[in-house]
Design a protein around this motif. Structure first.
Motif, PDB file in Angstrom:
ATOM      1  N   LEU A   7       0.797  -1.175  -0.191  1.00 46.65           N
ATOM      2  CA  LEU A   7       0.020  -0.238  -0.123  1.00 46.65           C
ATOM      3  C   LEU A   7       0.999   1.547  -0.191  1.00 46.65           C
ATOM      4  CD1 LEU A   7      -2.831  -1.494   2.935  1.00 46.65           C
ATOM      5  CD2 LEU A   7      -2.831  -1.229   0.175  1.00 46.65           C
ATOM      6  N   LEU A   8       2.117   1.354   0.568  1.00 49.56           N
ATOM      7  CA  LEU A   8       2.396   2.236   1.019  1.00 49.56           C
ATOM      8  C   LEU A   8       4.150   1.895  -0.139  1.00 49.56           C
ATOM      9  CD1 LEU A   8       1.986   2.797   4.556  1.00 49.56           C
ATOM     10  CD2 LEU A   8       1.216   4.896   2.406  1.00 49.56           C
ATOM     11  N   PRO A   9       5.524   3.204  -0.618  1.00 55.77           N
ATOM     12  CA  PRO A   9       6.150   2.703  -1.134  1.00 55.77           C
ATOM     13  C   PRO A   9       7.328   2.927   0.771  1.00 55.77           C
ATOM     14  CG  PRO A   9       5.798   4.543  -1.551  1.00 55.77           C
ATOM     15  CD  PRO A   9       4.937   4.116  -1.085  1.00 55.77           C
ATOM     16  N   ARG A  10       8.687   1.661  -0.123  1.00 51.55           N
ATOM     17  CA  ARG A  10       9.430   1.767   0.812  1.00 51.55           C
ATOM     18  C   ARG A  10      10.544   2.447   0.854  1.00 51.55           C
ATOM     19  NH1 ARG A  10       5.430  -0.842   2.330  1.00 51.55           N
ATOM     20  NH2 ARG A  10       4.966  -2.566   4.030  1.00 51.55           N
ATOM     21  N   SER A  11      11.730   3.034   1.771  1.00 48.86           N
ATOM     22  CA  SER A  11      12.441   3.627   1.878  1.00 48.86           C
ATOM     23  C   SER A  11      13.247   3.555   3.151  1.00 48.86           C
ATOM     24  CB  SER A  11      12.029   5.107   1.407  1.00 48.86           C
ATOM     25  OG  SER A  11      13.238   5.952   2.107  1.00 48.86           O
ATOM     26  N   THR A  12      14.382   4.271   3.451  1.00 53.38           N
ATOM     27  CA  THR A  12      15.061   4.181   4.418  1.00 53.38           C
ATOM     28  C   THR A  12      15.465   4.641   5.209  1.00 53.38           C
ATOM     29  OG1 THR A  12      17.386   4.764   3.683  1.00 53.38           O
ATOM     30  CG2 THR A  12      17.200   2.017   3.374  1.00 53.38           C
ATOM     31  N   PRO A  13      15.388   4.779   6.622  1.00 52.54           N
ATOM     32  CA  PRO A  13      15.569   6.292   7.653  1.00 52.54           C
ATOM     33  C   PRO A  13      16.164   7.712   7.257  1.00 52.54           C
ATOM     34  CG  PRO A  13      15.477   4.048   9.093  1.00 52.54           C
ATOM     35  CD  PRO A  13      15.584   3.891   7.319  1.00 52.54           C
ATOM     36  N   ALA A  14      17.976   6.801   7.120  1.00 54.20           N
ATOM     37  CA  ALA A  14      18.269   8.011   6.271  1.00 54.20           C
ATOM     38  C   ALA A  14      18.244   7.968   4.784  1.00 54.20           C
ATOM     39  CB  ALA A  14      19.987   7.313   6.069  1.00 54.20           C
ATOM     40  N   ALA A  15      17.536   7.450   4.209  1.00 50.98           N
ATOM     41  CA  ALA A  15      17.708   8.531   2.796  1.00 50.98           C
ATOM     42  C   ALA A  15      15.595   9.246   3.051  1.00 50.98           C
ATOM     43  CB  ALA A  15      16.814   7.978   1.758  1.00 50.98           C
ATOM     44  N   SER A  16      15.342   9.429   4.193  1.00 51.75           N
ATOM     45  CA  SER A  16      14.210   9.756   4.426  1.00 51.75           C
ATOM     46  C   SER A  16      14.347  10.899   4.937  1.00 51.75           C
ATOM     47  CB  SER A  16      12.764   9.174   5.101  1.00 51.75           C
ATOM     48  OG  SER A  16      13.025   9.071   6.607  1.00 51.75           O
ATOM     49  N   GLY A  17      15.708  11.452   5.674  1.00 54.07           N
ATOM     50  CA  GLY A  17      16.338  12.186   6.713  1.00 54.07           C
ATOM     51  C   GLY A  17      15.713  12.219   7.602  1.00 54.07           C
ATOM     52  N   MET A  18      16.080  10.335   8.563  1.00 59.28           N
ATOM     53  CA  MET A  18      15.397  10.199   9.877  1.00 59.28           C
ATOM     54  C   MET A  18      16.486   9.142  10.709  1.00 59.28           C
ATOM     55  SD  MET A  18      12.135   8.788  11.536  1.00 59.28           S
ATOM     56  CE  MET A  18      11.499   8.306  12.133  1.00 59.28           C
ATOM     57  N   SER A  20      17.763   6.024  12.384  1.00 58.79           N
ATOM     58  CA  SER A  20      17.579   4.828  12.854  1.00 58.79           C
ATOM     59  C   SER A  20      17.921   4.469  14.562  1.00 58.79           C
ATOM     60  CB  SER A  20      18.472   3.896  12.060  1.00 58.79           C
ATOM     61  OG  SER A  20      19.582   3.383  11.826  1.00 58.79           O
ATOM     62  N   ARG A  21      18.484   5.769  14.812  1.00 55.81           N
ATOM     63  CA  ARG A  21      19.175   5.045  15.991  1.00 55.81           C
ATOM     64  C   ARG A  21      17.951   6.181  17.080  1.00 55.81           C
ATOM     65  NH1 ARG A  21      25.256   6.579  17.830  1.00 55.81           N
ATOM     66  NH2 ARG A  21      26.748   5.575  15.563  1.00 55.81           N
ATOM     67  N   SER A  22      17.653   6.931  16.339  1.00 52.76           N
ATOM     68  CA  SER A  22      16.048   7.120  16.730  1.00 52.76           C
ATOM     69  C   SER A  22      14.539   5.482  16.680  1.00 52.76           C
ATOM     70  CB  SER A  22      15.826   8.294  16.576  1.00 52.76           C
ATOM     71  OG  SER A  22      14.497   8.630  14.989  1.00 52.76           O
ATOM     72  N   ILE A  23      14.481   5.528  15.683  1.00 54.22           N
ATOM     73  CA  ILE A  23      14.209   4.202  16.185  1.00 54.22           C
ATOM     74  C   ILE A  23      14.289   2.808  16.652  1.00 54.22           C
ATOM     75  CG2 ILE A  23      12.374   2.667  15.179  1.00 54.22           C
ATOM     76  CD1 ILE A  23      12.803   4.262  11.805  1.00 54.22           C
ATOM     77  N   ALA A  24      15.578   2.720  16.764  1.00 55.30           N
ATOM     78  CA  ALA A  24      16.242   1.538  17.481  1.00 55.30           C
ATOM     79  C   ALA A  24      16.363   2.020  19.711  1.00 55.30           C
ATOM     80  CB  ALA A  24      17.510   1.381  16.836  1.00 55.30           C
ATOM     81  N   ALA A  25      16.294   3.528  19.856  1.00 55.15           N
ATOM     82  CA  ALA A  25      15.564   3.878  21.129  1.00 55.15           C
ATOM     83  C   ALA A  25      14.555   3.857  21.316  1.00 55.15           C
ATOM     84  CB  ALA A  25      16.132   5.659  20.643  1.00 55.15           C
ATOM     85  N   LEU A  26      13.714   3.934  20.677  1.00 57.71           N
ATOM     86  CA  LEU A  26      11.980   4.122  20.649  1.00 57.71           C
ATOM     87  C   LEU A  26      11.888   2.056  20.625  1.00 57.71           C
ATOM     88  CD1 LEU A  26       9.907   3.866  20.989  1.00 57.71           C
ATOM     89  CD2 LEU A  26       9.186   4.007  18.119  1.00 57.71           C
ATOM     90  N   LEU A  27      12.619   1.340  20.019  1.00 56.44           N
ATOM     91  CA  LEU A  27      12.412   0.005  20.772  1.00 56.44           C
ATOM     92  C   LEU A  27      13.055  -0.493  21.790  1.00 56.44           C
ATOM     93  CD1 LEU A  27      13.989  -1.683  17.556  1.00 56.44           C
ATOM     94  CD2 LEU A  27      11.371  -1.458  17.710  1.00 56.44           C
ATOM     95  N   GLY A 322      14.415  11.992  16.153  1.00 59.57           N
ATOM     96  CA  GLY A 322      15.604  12.321  15.103  1.00 59.57           C
ATOM     97  C   GLY A 322      14.578  12.017  14.195  1.00 59.57           C
ATOM     98  N   VAL A 323      13.477  12.559  14.077  1.00 60.04           N
ATOM     99  CA  VAL A 323      13.097  13.394  12.599  1.00 60.04           C
ATOM    100  C   VAL A 323      13.462  14.337  11.623  1.00 60.04           C
ATOM    101  CG1 VAL A 323      10.901  14.181  11.131  1.00 60.04           C
ATOM    102  CG2 VAL A 323      11.052  12.149  13.526  1.00 60.04           C
ATOM    103  N   GLY A 324      14.296  14.635  11.039  1.00 57.98           N
ATOM    104  CA  GLY A 324      14.964  15.536  10.115  1.00 57.98           C
ATOM    105  C   GLY A 324      16.396  15.676  10.525  1.00 57.98           C
ATOM    106  N   HIS A 325      16.705  14.569  11.073  1.00 55.20           N
ATOM    107  CA  HIS A 325      18.308  14.327  11.463  1.00 55.20           C
ATOM    108  C   HIS A 325      18.551  12.517  11.019  1.00 55.20           C
ATOM    109  CE1 HIS A 325      18.301  17.967  14.101  1.00 55.20           C
ATOM    110  NE2 HIS A 325      17.319  16.699  14.930  1.00 55.20           N
ATOM    111  N   ALA A 326      19.198  12.174   9.570  1.00 55.42           N
ATOM    112  CA  ALA A 326      19.177  11.324   9.312  1.00 55.42           C
ATOM    113  C   ALA A 326      20.433  10.459   8.778  1.00 55.42           C
ATOM    114  CB  ALA A 326      19.602  12.105   7.457  1.00 55.42           C
ATOM    115  N   GLY A 327      20.447   9.780   9.744  1.00 53.59           N
ATOM    116  CA  GLY A 327      21.794   8.629   9.753  1.00 53.59           C
ATOM    117  C   GLY A 327      22.280   8.058   8.729  1.00 53.59           C
TER     118      GLY A 327
END
Length: 476
Positions: A7-18, A20-27, A322-327
């Motif tokens: 339903l939605l296209p895929r990308s990576t956190p870095a490519a979208s300007g986000m 990934s460490r913030s997502i890992a911190a969430l986990l 982590g939004v706006g801070h690409a890793g």
């Protein structure tokens, strides 16, 4: 059950300007706080940048949304209004005249679509149980018969009955069932082909509860709202309705839960949407969430068995920074690997005796899922066991692996093991947040079967392994 396409296209956190460490911190936060998630999907700038399912939950499986269903009913109301079939000022007594009690009060006769959507009819508390008790065959009539404690439009009281009535009003003016109407106008145009609905005893969809969708479908719904109702080249929901439904219409009384403020349930209520500290969200019991943050072009979909505020706190404190801070690409790879290995802890134990064990169920324990005295038989099989609940149904249980069956229509996934003379198994009603812990003491020939969290539609496991679930509209 599965989607033919993403339903939605895929990308990576870095490519979208986000980051990934913030997502890992969430986990990390979820693990540290023992928050039981079943799935997580993060959408940034319209692309899925992180997705994971805690086994035995999986991507293709629809999950019960509980009251997140209400936000979809709101959309159905908006579509009926856009079609000129309904208006915010339409009164219940005019649209559903055959459900009006002869002694309806003046205030009851004034309740409109707006009051139902904003849950400002004026009842002092959720009217569902009392209205149903008053009128077992007509919840609308029971709702209108109850006394009001505040003038309509002046106070928000979370009330499941209001959404039930909205569903019936949509069905009356469209001459379509709510599931059929939303399938035609929303789900099919989006590419969602796996919407499932639980129903009240009459066969009607609850409206306030009972929709099952995959995590991606929930995330896509949030993205549709973020886009102002536009999907590709189609305007599926009028932009004006999205803005109206997701805007604040009434203050909320600050809620308390376990001694802590429910901060994201104290910022006001829209039309079947909650205002958040950041953006807004559709909310279902036990942590079913569709969170939309327009300021950050962010959507997060979660299914879980937990308290919603714990999830929302983690989103704001771990993910949002982590939004706006690409890793880096390396961090993205580490996160992707972690997301692929998510799992709920299986029951430990060994294969145990190679013989049948019979026990009788003790239903004294709080949250018992089966009747007292039920005979439970455990038969060893290749790589696991067959558990038989008297003449009710059988469940396959795996050892060191999940086994799936559909004893009465709804899938159940189970794993277990022997711990000395005690057999322990978790039975996941996998399209819901809930599971049953089965414990059999072979020495005492006794068993218990208790819910991890009690389903709001009651403890009877038989109800929950049938598809669709059919019951009274008695969700608490």
């Amino acid at each position: 059950m599965t989607s033919k396409r993403a339903l939605l296209p895929r990308s990576t956190p870095a490519a979208s300007g986000m980051s990934s460490r913030s997502i890992a911190a969430l986990l990390d936060r979820l693990d540290a706080r023992s928050v039981e998630c079943h799935s997580l999907m993060v959408v940034h700038h319209g692309h899925v940048v992180a997705e994971g399912w805690w086994a035995p939950y999986s991507a293709e499986r629809p999950h019960l949304l509980y009251s997140l269903t209400k936000s979809f009913t709101s959309v159905a109301v908006g579509l009926a209004i856009a079609d000129g079939l309904l208006s915010l000022d339409d009164r219940v007594v005019d649209v559903l005249p055959d459900h009006v009690p002869v002694d309806v009060s003046e205030q009851g006769s004034r309740i409109t679509v707006h009051h139902l959507l904003s849950m400002t009819a004026g009842h002092p508390a959720d009217s569902l149980a009392e209205a149903w008790q008053l009128e077992p065959d007509d919840l609308v009539k029971g709702f209108l018969r109850l006394p009001f404690s505040a003038a309509e439009g002046t106070r928000h009281t979370y009330d499941n009955s209001t959404t039930f009535i909205l569903a019936r009003m949509v069905e009356r003016v469209t001459d379509r069932g709510l599931p059929e109407f939303l399938n035609e106008r929303l789900f099919k145009p989006m590419g969602v082909d796996h919407a499932e609905w639980d129903r009240v005893k009459s066969g009607a969809a609850f409206g306030f509860h009972g929709l099952h969708l995959t995590t991606e479908a929930v995330a896509a719904f949030g993205e549709l709202l973020l886009r102002g109702g536009r999907w590709g080249d189609q305007q599926l929901i009028p932009r004006e309705w999205v803005e109206l439904a997701t805007g604040r219409h009434i203050d909320c009384v600050p809620a308390k839960d376990g001694g802590s403020d429910n901060a994201d349930f104290s910022h006001g209520y829209g039309y079947q949407f909650w205002m958040s500290r950041h953006g807004y969200h559709g909310h279902g019991a036990f942590g079913q969430q569709c969170v939309v943050v327009p300021s950050h072009n962010l959507v997060v979909a979660v299914t879980a068995q937990t308290e919603a505020q714990d999830l929302l706190d983690a989103l704001w404190e771990c993910l949002l920074p982590g939004v706006g801070h690409a890793g880096s690409a390396e961090d993205d790879e580490i996160l992707a690997d972690r997301l692929q290995q998510l799992s709920l802890p299986p029951v430990p134990g060994c294969t145990g005796p190679e013989r049948s064990v019979t026990a009788r169920l003790d239903a004294c324990a709080e949250g018992s899922a089966l009747p007292d005295g039920t005979t439970v038989i455990v038969d060893p099989t290749d790589g696991g066991w067959l558990v038989r609940f008297e003449s009710l149904f059988d469940v396959e249980v795996g050892h060191s692996e999940w086994r799936e069956g559909s004893p009465l229509g709804r899938p159940v996934i189970a794993a277990g093991g022997w711990q000395g003379s005690v057999f322990v198994a978790d039975l996941y009603v996998i399209t819901t947040p809930h599971r049953v812990r089965l414990v059999i003491d072979a020495t005492a020939a006794t068993a218990t079967a208790t819910w991890s969290t009690l389903p709001l539609t009651g403890p009877n496991l038989l109800l929950h392994v049938r598809s669709p679930l059919m019951t009274r509209p008695d969700v608490a």
